[in-house]
Scaffold this active site. Structure first.
Site, PDB file in Angstrom:
ATOM      1  N   MET A  95      31.602 -16.523   8.520  1.00  0.00           N
ATOM      2  CA  MET A  95      31.646 -16.268  10.359  1.00  0.00           C
ATOM      3  C   MET A  95      32.586 -16.581  11.216  1.00  0.00           C
ATOM      4  O   MET A  95      33.203 -16.356  11.847  1.00  0.00           O
ATOM      5  CB  MET A  95      30.990 -17.256  10.816  1.00  0.00           C
ATOM      6  CG  MET A  95      29.008 -17.115  10.748  1.00  0.00           C
ATOM      7  SD  MET A  95      28.614 -15.511  10.707  1.00  0.00           S
ATOM      8  CE  MET A  95      27.273 -16.228  10.542  1.00  0.00           C
ATOM      9  N   HIS A 114      25.098  -7.689   7.526  1.00  0.00           N
ATOM     10  CA  HIS A 114      24.836  -7.592   8.500  1.00  0.00           C
ATOM     11  C   HIS A 114      23.374  -8.318   9.165  1.00  0.00           C
ATOM     12  O   HIS A 114      22.342  -6.588   8.677  1.00  0.00           O
ATOM     13  CB  HIS A 114      25.316  -6.814   9.283  1.00  0.00           C
ATOM     14  CG  HIS A 114      25.355  -7.492  10.515  1.00  0.00           C
ATOM     15  ND1 HIS A 114      26.392  -8.332  12.235  1.00  0.00           N
ATOM     16  CD2 HIS A 114      24.342  -6.685  12.270  1.00  0.00           C
ATOM     17  CE1 HIS A 114      25.817  -8.600  12.839  1.00  0.00           C
ATOM     18  NE2 HIS A 114      24.967  -7.712  13.410  1.00  0.00           N
TER      19      HIS A 114
HETATM   20  C1  GAR Z   1      22.523 -13.517   7.083  1.00  0.00           C
HETATM   21  O1  GAR Z   1      21.695 -13.149   7.304  1.00  0.00           O
HETATM   22  C2  GAR Z   1      23.954 -12.417   7.217  1.00  0.00           C
HETATM   23  O2  GAR Z   1      23.119 -11.569   6.907  1.00  0.00           O
HETATM   24  C3  GAR Z   1      23.691 -13.428   8.449  1.00  0.00           C
HETATM   25  O3  GAR Z   1      24.706 -14.867   8.291  1.00  0.00           O
HETATM   26  C4  GAR Z   1      23.574 -15.108   7.612  1.00  0.00           C
HETATM   27  C5  GAR Z   1      23.681 -15.966   6.618  1.00  0.00           C
HETATM   28  O4  GAR Z   1      23.048 -16.024   5.590  1.00  0.00           O
HETATM   29  N1  GAR Z   1      25.917 -12.271   8.896  1.00  0.00           N
HETATM   30  C6  GAR Z   1      25.719 -12.517   9.979  1.00  0.00           C
HETATM   31  O5  GAR Z   1      25.694 -12.246  10.549  1.00  0.00           O
HETATM   32  C7  GAR Z   1      27.687 -11.392  10.113  1.00  0.00           C
HETATM   33  N2  GAR Z   1      27.523 -11.304  10.975  1.00  0.00           N
HETATM   34  P1  GAR Z   1      22.717 -17.278   4.495  1.00  0.00           P
HETATM   35  O6  GAR Z   1      24.026 -17.863   4.821  1.00  0.00           O
HETATM   36  O7  GAR Z   1      22.104 -17.205   3.697  1.00  0.00           O
HETATM   37  O8  GAR Z   1      23.505 -16.015   2.844  1.00  0.00           O
END
Ligand code: GAR
Length: 193
Positions: A95, A114
């Site tokens: 993030m 994303h």
């Molecule tokens: C996922 O859904 C990913 O696509 C999103 O955060 C989540 C992380 O999940 N990413 C974003 O929003 C980036 N802009 P995780 O930690 O369980 O992999």
């Protein structure tokens, strides 16, 4: 592609901030014979990120950089990446926004996942915004990282139908299942380019 050198597997670093389900999934995929990559390093900006536990479970080196002084931390990260001969960076729920200079140093070698059908719904709270706009479909995207947020070249996408009773939470769960299928596929795809 330039990241693939001879028959050797691509050395990947995965950057996380939270739960790390994509990280876990990438590590598990990387252990398969058909995987073109190995996960050699985990980087988090968050000491409390749950995903850091996978470093211990899978015996992978981890480093934490809080990004309080972004340029300094990025310099340190670049040094480690070069030292460990990392070929590919996979952002997986990371993030923080990487600087133009950092991205330049790993040009064409940073991927992100994303939870939307880019170029729609860049940024945060995608599922909430998708539902508020009464979209019929959403999905997930794996793309190359460029200096503009969520705007680099798209590698692969998966479209998902929105259900009548969907909530941001329900949708996030279903999209995540597809993310886990899409990210390894996208890495396989670029490794063959
Ligand atoms: C996922 O859904 C990913 O696509 C999103 O955060 C989540 C992380 O999940 N990413 C974003 O929003 C980036 N802009 P995780 O930690 O369980 O992999």
């Amino acid at each position: 592609m330039a990241i693939l050198t001879g028959n050797k597997k691509i050395k990947a670093a995965v950057f996380i901030s939270g739960t790390g389900s994509n990280l876990k999934n990438l590590i598990q995929f990387s252990k398969k014979k058909k995987s073109p990559f190995l996960v050699k390093l985990i980087i988090s900006n968050n000491l409390k990120s749950k995903g850091l536990r996978f470093a211990k479970i899978f015996k992978i080196e981890k480093k934490i950089f809080k990004f309080k002084k972004k340029s300094l931390d990025e310099k340190k990260i670049l040094k480690i990446l070069k030292f460990k001969r990392i070929d590919l960076i996979c952002l997986a729920g990371f993030m923080k926004i990487l600087s133009k200079n950092f991205i330049k140093n790993f040009k064409g070698k940073i991927l992100n996942i994303h939870p939307s059908l880019l170029p729609n719904y860049k940024g945060l709270n995608t599922h909430k915004r998708v539902l508020l706009n009464k979209e019929k479909y959403t999905g997930c995207t794996v793309h190359f990282v460029s200096p503009n947020l969520d705007s680099g070249k798209i590698i692969m996408q998966k479209k998902i139908k929105i259900k009548k009773d969907d909530t941001p939470k329900k949708l996030a769960k279903r999209v995540l299942i597809e993310e886990h299928k899409l990210y390894p596929k996208a890495i396989l795809k670029i490794s063959k380019l």
